[in-house]
Write a protein that holds these residues in place. Structure first.
Motif, PDB file in Angstrom:
ATOM      1  N   LYS A  76      40.672  35.988 -72.855  1.00  0.00           N
ATOM      2  CA  LYS A  76      40.778  35.176 -71.645  1.00  0.00           C
ATOM      3  C   LYS A  76      39.518  35.299 -70.783  1.00  0.00           C
ATOM      4  CE  LYS A  76      45.747  35.203 -71.600  1.00  0.00           C
ATOM      5  NZ  LYS A  76      46.955  35.738 -71.050  1.00  0.00           N
ATOM      6  N   LYS A  77      38.686  36.298 -71.061  1.00  0.00           N
ATOM      7  CA  LYS A  77      37.440  36.469 -70.319  1.00  0.00           C
ATOM      8  C   LYS A  77      36.321  35.567 -70.840  1.00  0.00           C
ATOM      9  CE  LYS A  77      38.138  41.142 -68.665  1.00  0.00           C
ATOM     10  NZ  LYS A  77      37.576  42.489 -68.544  1.00  0.00           N
TER      11      LYS A  77
ATOM     12  N   PRO B 275      34.335  32.267 -71.290  1.00  0.00           N
ATOM     13  CA  PRO B 275      34.242  31.038 -70.494  1.00  0.00           C
ATOM     14  C   PRO B 275      34.831  29.841 -71.241  1.00  0.00           C
ATOM     15  CG  PRO B 275      32.070  32.062 -70.779  1.00  0.00           C
ATOM     16  CD  PRO B 275      33.044  32.836 -71.598  1.00  0.00           C
ATOM     17  N   GLU B 276      35.224  28.819 -70.496  1.00  0.00           N
ATOM     18  CA  GLU B 276      35.813  27.619 -71.115  1.00  0.00           C
ATOM     19  C   GLU B 276      34.911  26.996 -72.161  1.00  0.00           C
ATOM     20  OE1 GLU B 276      37.591  24.477 -68.879  1.00  0.00           O
ATOM     21  OE2 GLU B 276      38.442  25.870 -67.439  1.00  0.00           O
ATOM     22  N   ASP B 277      33.599  27.078 -71.957  1.00  0.00           N
ATOM     23  CA  ASP B 277      32.665  26.484 -72.926  1.00  0.00           C
ATOM     24  C   ASP B 277      32.403  27.412 -74.109  1.00  0.00           C
ATOM     25  OD1 ASP B 277      30.993  28.434 -71.862  1.00  0.00           O
ATOM     26  OD2 ASP B 277      29.400  27.033 -71.318  1.00  0.00           O
ATOM     27  N   PHE B 278      33.084  28.560 -74.145  1.00  0.00           N
ATOM     28  CA  PHE B 278      32.950  29.558 -75.206  1.00  0.00           C
ATOM     29  C   PHE B 278      31.510  30.069 -75.346  1.00  0.00           C
ATOM     30  CE2 PHE B 278      37.242  29.225 -76.296  1.00  0.00           C
ATOM     31  CZ  PHE B 278      37.563  30.038 -77.370  1.00  0.00           C
TER      32      PHE B 278
ATOM     33  N   ALA C 265      36.702  27.386 -80.615  1.00  0.00           N
ATOM     34  CA  ALA C 265      36.279  26.785 -79.355  1.00  0.00           C
ATOM     35  C   ALA C 265      37.054  25.491 -79.143  1.00  0.00           C
ATOM     36  CB  ALA C 265      34.782  26.528 -79.384  1.00  0.00           C
ATOM     37  N   ASN C 266      37.367  25.180 -77.916  1.00  0.00           N
ATOM     38  CA  ASN C 266      38.223  24.052 -77.580  1.00  0.00           C
ATOM     39  C   ASN C 266      37.388  22.841 -77.181  1.00  0.00           C
ATOM     40  OD1 ASN C 266      40.113  22.296 -76.597  1.00  0.00           O
ATOM     41  ND2 ASN C 266      41.193  23.814 -75.392  1.00  0.00           N
TER      42      ASN C 266
ATOM     43  N   SER D  91      38.398  20.019 -76.229  1.00  0.00           N
ATOM     44  CA  SER D  91      38.950  19.286 -75.081  1.00  0.00           C
ATOM     45  C   SER D  91      38.379  19.806 -73.767  1.00  0.00           C
ATOM     46  CB  SER D  91      40.478  19.384 -75.066  1.00  0.00           C
ATOM     47  OG  SER D  91      40.897  20.717 -74.851  1.00  0.00           O
ATOM     48  N   ALA D  92      37.832  21.015 -73.789  1.00  0.00           N
ATOM     49  CA  ALA D  92      37.185  21.558 -72.592  1.00  0.00           C
ATOM     50  C   ALA D  92      35.696  21.217 -72.598  1.00  0.00           C
ATOM     51  CB  ALA D  92      37.371  23.070 -72.528  1.00  0.00           C
TER      52      ALA D  92
ATOM     53  N   ALA E 164      33.617  21.869 -75.093  1.00  0.00           N
ATOM     54  CA  ALA E 164      32.899  23.024 -75.613  1.00  0.00           C
ATOM     55  C   ALA E 164      32.647  22.919 -77.099  1.00  0.00           C
ATOM     56  CB  ALA E 164      33.693  24.287 -75.321  1.00  0.00           C
TER      57      ALA E 164
END
Length: 156
Positions: free
Chosen positions: A83-84, A86-89, A131-132, A134-135, A137
């Motif tokens: 969870k630490k 970042p959204e962009d991995f 990596a997601n 949808s974010a 990334a």
């Protein structure tokens, strides 16, 4: 494939090194801090890296990851708290959560090896959180790889 391990827990690093070598890959070095990682990136130019988020000099693994991505070196975070990330991995292909099983690590390594080799990796293993997309990334290290079509945004 030349693999760098960025991990500050000696026993985990040694265990991972052993698994990487058993899988037929070469470990180019183990770094326990961001400064050691930077030195090894420049000296050995790995094909791939496993990167822990929290190193001896603090939560600097994300910075190391961004440097790997900027250099076009694919990597996966290995962390007890994904969870630490970042959204962009931070340009990572994905993450493996600790504690992991050796079988899960072996499957993730095989999947990433196929990507690095330009082969069709098939479906991603359950041990690898990708990596997601949808974010927004898309892993920087895989943007130029036409074979990297699996896993962004979930299981394919």
């Amino acid at each position: 494939m030349k693999v760098m391990i960025v991990e500050d827990e000696v026993l985990l690093a040694m265990e991972l090194e052993s698994e990487v070598e058993i899988a037929g890959h070469e470990v180019t070095g183990i770094a326990m801090s961001s400064s050691q990682a930077r030195e090894k990136i420049g000296a050995s130019r790995p094909d791939f890296a496993f990167v822990d988020i929290h190193l001896k000099d603090g939560p600097t693994g994300i910075e190391v990851g961004r440097e790997l991505a900027a250099a076009g070196i694919p990597y996966v975070f290995v962390s007890g708290n994904i969870k630490k990330i970042p959204e962009d991995f931070a340009g990572a292909v994905g993450a493996i959560e600790k504690p992991y099983t050796m079988n899960g690590m072996k499957n993730a390594l095989a999947y990433v090896s196929a990507i690095v080799a330009g082969d069709d990796p098939g479906l991603p293993p359950v041990s690898l959180v990708l990596a997601n997309a949808s974010a927004g990334a898309e892993p920087a290290s895989c943007k130029a790889d036409p074979h990297y079509k699996y896993g962004l945004g979930g299981r394919s």
